[in-house]
Design a protein around this motif. Structure first.
Motif, mmCIF file in Angstrom:
data_model
loop_
_atom_site.group_PDB
_atom_site.id
_atom_site.type_symbol
_atom_site.label_atom_id
_atom_site.label_comp_id
_atom_site.label_asym_id
_atom_site.label_seq_id
_atom_site.Cartn_x
_atom_site.Cartn_y
_atom_site.Cartn_z
ATOM 1 N N ILE A 138 0.901 -1.166 -0.022
ATOM 2 C CA ILE A 138 0.126 -0.119 0.127
ATOM 3 C C ILE A 138 0.901 1.157 0.063
ATOM 4 N N LEU A 139 1.957 1.245 0.908
ATOM 5 C CA LEU A 139 2.701 2.385 1.050
ATOM 6 C C LEU A 139 3.370 2.766 -0.378
ATOM 7 N N ARG A 140 3.897 1.725 -1.074
ATOM 8 C CA ARG A 140 4.605 1.884 -2.145
ATOM 9 C C ARG A 140 3.815 1.962 -3.482
ATOM 10 N N ASP A 141 2.993 1.194 -3.633
ATOM 11 C CA ASP A 141 2.006 1.166 -4.967
ATOM 12 C C ASP A 141 0.760 2.133 -4.942
ATOM 13 N N VAL A 142 0.123 2.217 -3.809
ATOM 14 C CA VAL A 142 -1.091 3.089 -3.502
ATOM 15 C C VAL A 142 -0.618 4.508 -3.319
ATOM 16 N N GLU A 143 0.169 4.644 -2.100
ATOM 17 C CA GLU A 143 0.368 6.025 -1.851
ATOM 18 C C GLU A 143 1.699 6.471 -2.463
ATOM 19 N N GLU A 144 2.279 5.760 -3.407
ATOM 20 C CA GLU A 144 3.382 6.003 -4.446
ATOM 21 C C GLU A 144 4.534 6.682 -3.441
ATOM 22 N N LEU A 145 4.982 6.144 -2.274
ATOM 23 C CA LEU A 145 6.142 6.622 -1.755
ATOM 24 C C LEU A 145 7.319 5.844 -2.154
ATOM 25 N N SER A 146 8.578 6.259 -2.003
ATOM 26 C CA SER A 146 9.968 5.718 -2.425
ATOM 27 C C SER A 146 10.066 4.355 -1.456
ATOM 28 N N ASN A 147 10.911 3.731 -1.975
ATOM 29 C CA ASN A 147 11.254 2.575 -1.013
ATOM 30 C C ASN A 147 12.060 3.122 0.254
ATOM 31 N N GLU A 148 12.817 4.314 -0.070
ATOM 32 C CA GLU A 148 13.566 4.617 1.061
ATOM 33 C C GLU A 148 12.460 5.354 2.325
ATOM 34 N N GLU A 149 11.496 6.062 1.684
ATOM 35 C CA GLU A 149 10.391 6.468 2.444
ATOM 36 C C GLU A 149 9.571 5.436 3.023
ATOM 37 N N VAL A 150 9.321 4.186 2.456
ATOM 38 C CA VAL A 150 8.712 3.031 3.234
ATOM 39 C C VAL A 150 9.485 2.541 4.256
ATOM 40 N N ALA A 151 10.769 2.391 3.823
ATOM 41 C CA ALA A 151 11.773 1.704 5.023
ATOM 42 C C ALA A 151 11.776 2.628 6.168
ATOM 43 N N ASP A 152 11.717 3.845 5.957
ATOM 44 C CA ASP A 152 11.799 4.726 7.218
ATOM 45 C C ASP A 152 10.317 4.545 7.997
ATOM 46 N N ILE A 153 9.247 4.420 7.349
ATOM 47 C CA ILE A 153 8.042 4.106 7.916
ATOM 48 C C ILE A 153 7.867 2.934 8.532
ATOM 49 N N VAL A 154 8.362 1.828 8.176
ATOM 50 C CA VAL A 154 8.190 0.505 8.628
ATOM 51 C C VAL A 154 9.467 0.070 9.543
ATOM 52 N N GLY A 155 10.254 1.135 9.758
ATOM 53 C CA GLY A 155 11.601 0.733 10.539
ATOM 54 C C GLY A 155 12.411 -0.290 9.973
ATOM 55 N N ASP A 156 12.476 -0.429 8.776
ATOM 56 C CA ASP A 156 13.435 -1.693 8.028
ATOM 57 C C ASP A 156 14.380 -1.048 7.155
ATOM 58 N N SER A 157 15.250 -2.034 6.776
ATOM 59 C CA SER A 157 16.161 -1.451 5.697
ATOM 60 C C SER A 157 15.488 -1.253 4.318
ATOM 61 N N VAL A 158 16.289 -0.732 3.500
ATOM 62 C CA VAL A 158 15.769 -0.364 1.952
ATOM 63 C C VAL A 158 15.640 -1.795 1.246
ATOM 64 N N SER A 159 16.500 -2.536 1.327
ATOM 65 C CA SER A 159 16.759 -3.829 0.899
ATOM 66 C C SER A 159 15.540 -4.998 1.496
ATOM 67 N N ALA A 160 15.418 -4.722 2.775
ATOM 68 C CA ALA A 160 14.494 -5.605 3.213
ATOM 69 C C ALA A 160 12.984 -5.220 2.708
ATOM 70 N N VAL A 161 12.699 -4.017 2.554
ATOM 71 C CA VAL A 161 11.616 -3.432 1.965
ATOM 72 C C VAL A 161 11.527 -3.984 0.426
ATOM 73 N N LYS A 162 12.506 -3.611 -0.284
ATOM 74 C CA LYS A 162 12.619 -4.187 -1.454
ATOM 75 C C LYS A 162 12.222 -5.683 -1.809
#
Lengths: 75, 210
Positions: B163-187
């Motif tokens: 939802i954060l990436r595809d619906v809210e159109e946030l970047s991987n970096e923003e999503v990682a910041d929000i969910v408290g994980d690394s960018v690679s884990a989010v990807k």
């Protein structure tokens, strides 16, 4: 490039994050592999469908209830 | 490419002002925050819980937290990121302990490969391509039900990043910041979620495409 390699980098490919030589290798594989062409097409479609399905609207009556809820709690 | 909709400095300072005023009891500022964020909070809450009543409770809880805790907001991240983070946490906490029998172990929905790196499975399914079906058709009727069931079967923390990436159109970096994980884990999580969703859809829609 194998099917596994291609699927691993699919998001980077669709997001335009691959280097030119990686794109060329991926597209050479695609030209030869019907299964990966189908995978790419359905993966891309899945991304856009998921996004569209997630764009749900908050009902107006819910917004009204939210205002009432906050008025009651915080004045 | 996602455009980082929550990182504009002008928007950030404007929203910090709204937040501090709302926390101080300014009804107009709270209305401003609701106007900007209630629909987004609802989309994320519904996307994670897949339940309208739960999503409504989460929206109320999140806005209550904004008012009660907004004064303590230190501005280390954008207000938007903070609101998404609070929403994600509240929604995931609400889901914790709820029945999970509809969720599918993701490994059952990921592609499998032969030793030489080529995919394995029935050829008809490997080459099934339902992507030419129009969105309007896939987003209504039986196909929509298939799509909703597939989304329901994803674990909620996978749905959160989708939802954060595809619906809210946030970047991987923003999503990682929000969910408290690394960018690679989010990807990785995003890719697994999309692969699982594609697989579940292809098993149902692919049969009709062949």
């Amino acid at each position: 490039m194998t099917c596994r390699d291609l699927i691993d980098v699919l998001d980077d490919y669709l997001d335009g994050r691959l280097e030119r030589d990686e794109v060329a290798a991926l597209e050479r594989h695609l030209a030869e592999c019907e299964a990966c062409r189908a995978y790419l097409a359905t993966y891309r479609k899945t991304r856009s469908l998921g996004a569209r399905a997630g764009r749900v609207e908050m009902p107006d009556e819910m917004k009204t209830r939210l205002r009432r809820f906050l008025r009651e709690r915080v004045g | 490419m996602p455009h980082g909709v929550i990182d504009s400095p002008a928007m950030t300072s404007d929203e910090q002002l709204l937040l501090s005023r709302a926390a101080a009891g300014d009804a107009g500022a709270l209305e401003g925050l609701m106007g900007r964020y209630s629909a987004r909070v609802y989309r994320l809450a519904y996307g994670i819980t897949r339940n309208q009543a739960d999503a409504e409770e989460i929206v109320q809880d999140v806005f209550l937290q904004l008012v009660l805790k907004g004064a303590g907001f230190e501005g280390r991240s954008a207000v938007g990121s903070w609101i998404y983070r609070v929403t994600t946490n509240v929604a995931l906490n609400k889901r914790r302990g709820k029945r999970r029998e509809v969720e599918t172990p993701l490994d059952d929905c990921l592609p499998t490969f032969k030793a030489d790196g080529h995919r394995e499975g029935p050829r008809a399914l490997l080459v099934a391509d339902w992507s030419q079906r129009p969105d309007a058709e896939l987003l209504s009727g039986e196909a929509r039900q298939i799509l909703d069931e597939a989304i329901d079967r994803l674990p909620e923390h996978y749905r959160a990043v989708l939802i954060l990436r595809d619906v809210e159109e946030l970047s991987n970096e923003e999503v990682a910041d929000i969910v408290g994980d690394s960018v690679s884990a989010v990807k990785t999580r995003l890719h697994r979620a999309r692969m699982a969703l594609r697989e579940l859809l292809t098993r149902r829609l692919g049969a009709e495409a062949r």
